[in-house]
Design a protein around this motif. Structure first.
Motif, PDB file in Angstrom:
ATOM      1  N   PRO A 252      35.073 -21.571  -4.080  1.00  0.00           N
ATOM      2  CA  PRO A 252      35.082 -22.899  -3.449  1.00  0.00           C
ATOM      3  C   PRO A 252      33.715 -23.562  -3.340  1.00  0.00           C
ATOM      4  CG  PRO A 252      36.419 -21.347  -2.183  1.00  0.00           C
ATOM      5  CD  PRO A 252      35.635 -20.547  -3.179  1.00  0.00           C
ATOM      6  N   VAL A 253      32.636 -22.767  -3.409  1.00  0.00           N
ATOM      7  CA  VAL A 253      31.296 -23.352  -3.238  1.00  0.00           C
ATOM      8  C   VAL A 253      30.485 -23.324  -4.523  1.00  0.00           C
ATOM      9  CG1 VAL A 253      31.214 -22.802  -0.785  1.00  0.00           C
ATOM     10  CG2 VAL A 253      30.321 -21.141  -2.443  1.00  0.00           C
ATOM     11  N   TYR A 254      31.074 -22.863  -5.609  1.00  0.00           N
ATOM     12  CA  TYR A 254      30.331 -22.734  -6.864  1.00  0.00           C
ATOM     13  C   TYR A 254      29.791 -24.071  -7.364  1.00  0.00           C
ATOM     14  CZ  TYR A 254      29.382 -21.890 -11.814  1.00  0.00           C
ATOM     15  OH  TYR A 254      28.783 -21.824 -13.053  1.00  0.00           O
ATOM     16  N   THR A 255      30.517 -25.147  -7.154  1.00  0.00           N
ATOM     17  CA  THR A 255      30.073 -26.455  -7.647  1.00  0.00           C
ATOM     18  C   THR A 255      29.125 -27.157  -6.666  1.00  0.00           C
ATOM     19  OG1 THR A 255      32.044 -27.519  -6.724  1.00  0.00           O
ATOM     20  CG2 THR A 255      32.162 -26.790  -9.023  1.00  0.00           C
ATOM     21  N   LYS A 256      28.829 -26.519  -5.533  1.00  0.00           N
ATOM     22  CA  LYS A 256      27.841 -27.036  -4.596  1.00  0.00           C
ATOM     23  C   LYS A 256      26.461 -26.508  -4.976  1.00  0.00           C
ATOM     24  CE  LYS A 256      30.606 -29.308  -1.863  1.00  0.00           C
ATOM     25  NZ  LYS A 256      30.476 -30.782  -1.693  1.00  0.00           N
ATOM     26  N   PHE A 257      25.424 -27.195  -4.524  1.00  0.00           N
ATOM     27  CA  PHE A 257      24.070 -26.707  -4.750  1.00  0.00           C
ATOM     28  C   PHE A 257      23.937 -25.292  -4.189  1.00  0.00           C
ATOM     29  CE2 PHE A 257      19.948 -26.848  -2.148  1.00  0.00           C
ATOM     30  CZ  PHE A 257      19.279 -26.015  -3.017  1.00  0.00           C
ATOM     31  N   ALA A 258      24.404 -25.098  -2.959  1.00  0.00           N
ATOM     32  CA  ALA A 258      24.361 -23.778  -2.332  1.00  0.00           C
ATOM     33  C   ALA A 258      25.176 -23.854  -1.039  1.00  0.00           C
ATOM     34  CB  ALA A 258      22.927 -23.354  -2.038  1.00  0.00           C
ATOM     35  N   LYS A 259      25.257 -22.731  -0.340  1.00  0.00           N
ATOM     36  CA  LYS A 259      25.837 -22.732   1.008  1.00  0.00           C
ATOM     37  C   LYS A 259      24.948 -21.884   1.908  1.00  0.00           C
ATOM     38  CE  LYS A 259      28.873 -18.685   1.069  1.00  0.00           C
ATOM     39  NZ  LYS A 259      30.169 -18.169   1.550  1.00  0.00           N
ATOM     40  N   SER A 260      24.902 -22.236   3.191  1.00  0.00           N
ATOM     41  CA  SER A 260      24.058 -21.504   4.124  1.00  0.00           C
ATOM     42  C   SER A 260      24.544 -21.710   5.545  1.00  0.00           C
ATOM     43  CB  SER A 260      22.603 -21.969   4.000  1.00  0.00           C
ATOM     44  OG  SER A 260      21.776 -21.260   4.904  1.00  0.00           O
ATOM     45  N   TRP A 261      24.269 -20.734   6.377  1.00  0.00           N
ATOM     46  CA  TRP A 261      24.586 -20.870   7.794  1.00  0.00           C
ATOM     47  C   TRP A 261      23.524 -21.678   8.528  1.00  0.00           C
ATOM     48  CZ3 TRP A 261      25.555 -14.986   7.435  1.00  0.00           C
ATOM     49  CH2 TRP A 261      26.860 -14.752   6.985  1.00  0.00           C
ATOM     50  N   GLY A 262      22.408 -21.941   7.884  1.00  0.00           N
ATOM     51  CA  GLY A 262      21.352 -22.730   8.504  1.00  0.00           C
ATOM     52  C   GLY A 262      21.481 -24.200   8.184  1.00  0.00           C
ATOM     53  N   ASN A 263      20.832 -25.043   8.984  1.00  0.00           N
ATOM     54  CA  ASN A 263      20.789 -26.483   8.720  1.00  0.00           C
ATOM     55  C   ASN A 263      19.416 -27.016   9.096  1.00  0.00           C
ATOM     56  OD1 ASN A 263      20.891 -27.609  11.619  1.00  0.00           O
ATOM     57  ND2 ASN A 263      22.653 -26.227  11.563  1.00  0.00           N
ATOM     58  N   TYR A 264      19.147 -28.237   8.675  1.00  0.00           N
ATOM     59  CA  TYR A 264      17.836 -28.839   8.915  1.00  0.00           C
ATOM     60  C   TYR A 264      17.988 -30.051   9.815  1.00  0.00           C
ATOM     61  CZ  TYR A 264      13.277 -30.965   7.902  1.00  0.00           C
ATOM     62  OH  TYR A 264      12.028 -31.520   8.007  1.00  0.00           O
ATOM     63  N   ASN A 265      17.265 -30.050  10.913  1.00  0.00           N
ATOM     64  CA  ASN A 265      17.295 -31.148  11.892  1.00  0.00           C
ATOM     65  C   ASN A 265      18.701 -31.434  12.415  1.00  0.00           C
ATOM     66  OD1 ASN A 265      14.561 -31.524  11.810  1.00  0.00           O
ATOM     67  ND2 ASN A 265      14.625 -33.184  10.311  1.00  0.00           N
ATOM     68  N   GLY A 266      19.568 -30.452  12.319  1.00  0.00           N
ATOM     69  CA  GLY A 266      20.921 -30.605  12.835  1.00  0.00           C
ATOM     70  C   GLY A 266      21.798 -31.528  12.028  1.00  0.00           C
ATOM     71  N   THR A 267      21.294 -32.020  10.891  1.00  0.00           N
ATOM     72  CA  THR A 267      22.074 -32.993  10.112  1.00  0.00           C
ATOM     73  C   THR A 267      22.300 -32.573   8.667  1.00  0.00           C
ATOM     74  OG1 THR A 267      20.044 -34.214   9.572  1.00  0.00           O
ATOM     75  CG2 THR A 267      21.269 -34.927  11.521  1.00  0.00           C
ATOM     76  N   PHE A 268      21.316 -31.880   8.057  1.00  0.00           N
ATOM     77  CA  PHE A 268      21.422 -31.568   6.636  1.00  0.00           C
ATOM     78  C   PHE A 268      21.737 -30.103   6.405  1.00  0.00           C
ATOM     79  CE2 PHE A 268      19.260 -29.888   2.818  1.00  0.00           C
ATOM     80  CZ  PHE A 268      20.047 -30.501   1.851  1.00  0.00           C
ATOM     81  N   ASN A 269      22.729 -29.861   5.543  1.00  0.00           N
ATOM     82  CA  ASN A 269      23.044 -28.523   5.081  1.00  0.00           C
ATOM     83  C   ASN A 269      23.065 -28.546   3.564  1.00  0.00           C
ATOM     84  OD1 ASN A 269      25.143 -26.302   4.157  1.00  0.00           O
ATOM     85  ND2 ASN A 269      24.436 -25.701   6.190  1.00  0.00           N
ATOM     86  N   VAL A 270      22.612 -27.478   2.932  1.00  0.00           N
ATOM     87  CA  VAL A 270      22.523 -27.461   1.468  1.00  0.00           C
ATOM     88  C   VAL A 270      23.890 -27.651   0.803  1.00  0.00           C
ATOM     89  CG1 VAL A 270      20.394 -26.147   1.335  1.00  0.00           C
ATOM     90  CG2 VAL A 270      22.576 -24.922   1.506  1.00  0.00           C
ATOM     91  N   SER A 271      24.958 -27.332   1.514  1.00  0.00           N
ATOM     92  CA  SER A 271      26.297 -27.529   0.951  1.00  0.00           C
ATOM     93  C   SER A 271      26.680 -29.004   0.886  1.00  0.00           C
ATOM     94  CB  SER A 271      27.345 -26.758   1.765  1.00  0.00           C
ATOM     95  OG  SER A 271      27.415 -27.249   3.087  1.00  0.00           O
TER      96      SER A 271
END
Length: 399
Positions: A252-271
């Motif tokens: 399900p996440v292969y076509t995404k850049f990546a997936k992570s449990w972390g986020n940046y500034n509470g708004t951005f996630n690599v997914s």
């Protein structure tokens, strides 16, 4: 009178040409940092401080990387940047995501100067500037930064590259051969720097550059992309109680850049970013998924068939996005219980599509008595060496 005006105009033009004065100056490029990055070519050849974004114009992008909020994001294992410059210093301004406050989740990265590893550090602050190179005289130097730990646990970003240089940055050259690896903790190099099987995960003991995938790419002199997440599988992540873990499925996440449990500034996630497959078209795709699925399927034929069906469907997605690659379906380093499922999935895919540009490969199961175990019974560097050597020879046979 007209002749005098003409002579004055001509003399003025000559003076302006020799002094470099013009009435049309190009503005600084947006997001390019200080004005030094947009000087004329003559000024740019002076030794000055300059700032650059980590984009394709300035650096070679290694593996999947993403761009958001003016930051070059490194998430996946062994992803990074590389460039050559002539100067006396180089520094990266790095940012960490929300996992930075957890000492066991802080992203691990390495820096290489002219091919030699000179730094092995953790991103232990939301933002920090790290000097990676200094010299007394301008020196032609190649700088590479790689993220050693995996995307799922935490991510990091390059906000700026600052150099004192003659000229700018030059991306290093692409290699002729390209390989994508799709896998789990084995591909990530889980616990490879902690040879105690009773210890558990830490970013500080994970190093993808000591794992079979990276070592195979190095042996074949290939550019690579690692899409790998610990505990993940085709239909289920690792489970202790037999219940399916759907939150840890790779397809399900292969076509995404990546997936992570972390986020940046509470708004951005690599997914949040889709992956543009045109940026990296591999000659080979090596899939190593099934070790975690086996904790769910056990010897249940119905569950094994579910794995086969889902795997064959995933192969269609891989093929759609990598039309020319030879796909290698592999398994075995930490057990080959589902190897029969891997083979059936490849056969089912070929029967349904007619695509024969695919094969299966079985790794040797790790010998812990001889080569030891890393954290949570994972392969040691010695075991990864064996796996890399075998896979390298197999890929050579296909070439």
């Amino acid at each position: 009178m007209n002749l005098s005006k003409t002579l004055i105009s001509l003399l003025t033009a000559i003076v302006m040409a020799f002094t470099g004065c013009t009435d049309t100056q190009k503005p600084d490029a947006p997001g390019a940092g200080t004005s030094e990055t947009t000087n004329t070519s003559e000024d740019n050849m002076e030794l000055t401080e300059k700032n650059f974004p980590a984009d394709e114009q300035n650096v070679k992008l290694i593996g999947r990387t993403g761009e958001a909020e003016g930051i070059r994001w490194l998430a996946l294992s062994a992803s990074g940047v590389e460039f050559t410059f002539t100067g006396t210093s180089a520094a990266f301004t790095l940012v960490g995501d929300s996992m930075t406050s957890n000492v066991e989740k802080q992203p691990r990265y390495a820096v290489y100067i002219n091919g030699k590893q000179t730094m092995d550090e953790l991103v232990d602050a939301p933002e920090k500037t790290v000097t990676v190179f200094t010299a007394d005289e301008p020196t032609e130097t190649t700088v590479k930064l790689l993220k050693l730990s995996e995307a799922q646990e935490s991510t990091m970003g390059i906000k700026n590259i600052a150099v004192t240089s003659v000229g700018g940055l030059t991306p290093t050259a692409e290699k002729k051969l390209k390989i994508e690896f799709i896998g789990d903790s084995i591909t990530c190099g889980y616990g490879v720097d902690d040879e105690d099987r009773d210890h558990h995960f830490k970013c500080s003991t994970e190093d993808a550059t000591k794992a079979y995938a990276y070592k195979t790419a190095q042996a074949l002199d290939a550019d690579y992309s690692l899409v790998s997440y610990s505990g993940n599988g085709i239909i289920s992540g690792y489970t202790n109680d037999g219940k399916k873990v759907t939150a840890q499925q790779v397809p399900p996440v292969y076509t995404k850049f990546a997936k992570s449990w972390g986020n940046y500034n509470g708004t951005f996630n690599v997914s949040d970013l889709d992956w543009d497959f045109s940026k990296f078209q591999p000659d080979f795709v090596v899939i190593n998924l099934g070790t975690n699925d086996a904790s769910y399927t056990k010897n249940d034929k119905t569950k094994v068939l579910e794995y086969v069906d889902a795997y064959s469907e995933f192969l269609k997605v891989v093929r759609e996005n990598n039309p020319k690659a030879h796909i290698i379906c592999s398994l075995g380093v930490m057990g080959a219980d589902l190897m029969v499922g891997v083979k059936k999935a490849a056969e089912k895919y070929t029967e349904e599509t007619g695509d024969t540009n695919i094969s299966t490969f079985r790794f040797k199961v790790q010998d812990g008595n001889t080569n030891g175990y890393a954290a949570d019974w994972h392969p040691t560097a010695k075991t990864h060496d064996i796996a890399a050597a075998d896979l390298t020879e197999y890929i050579k046979s296909l070439m």
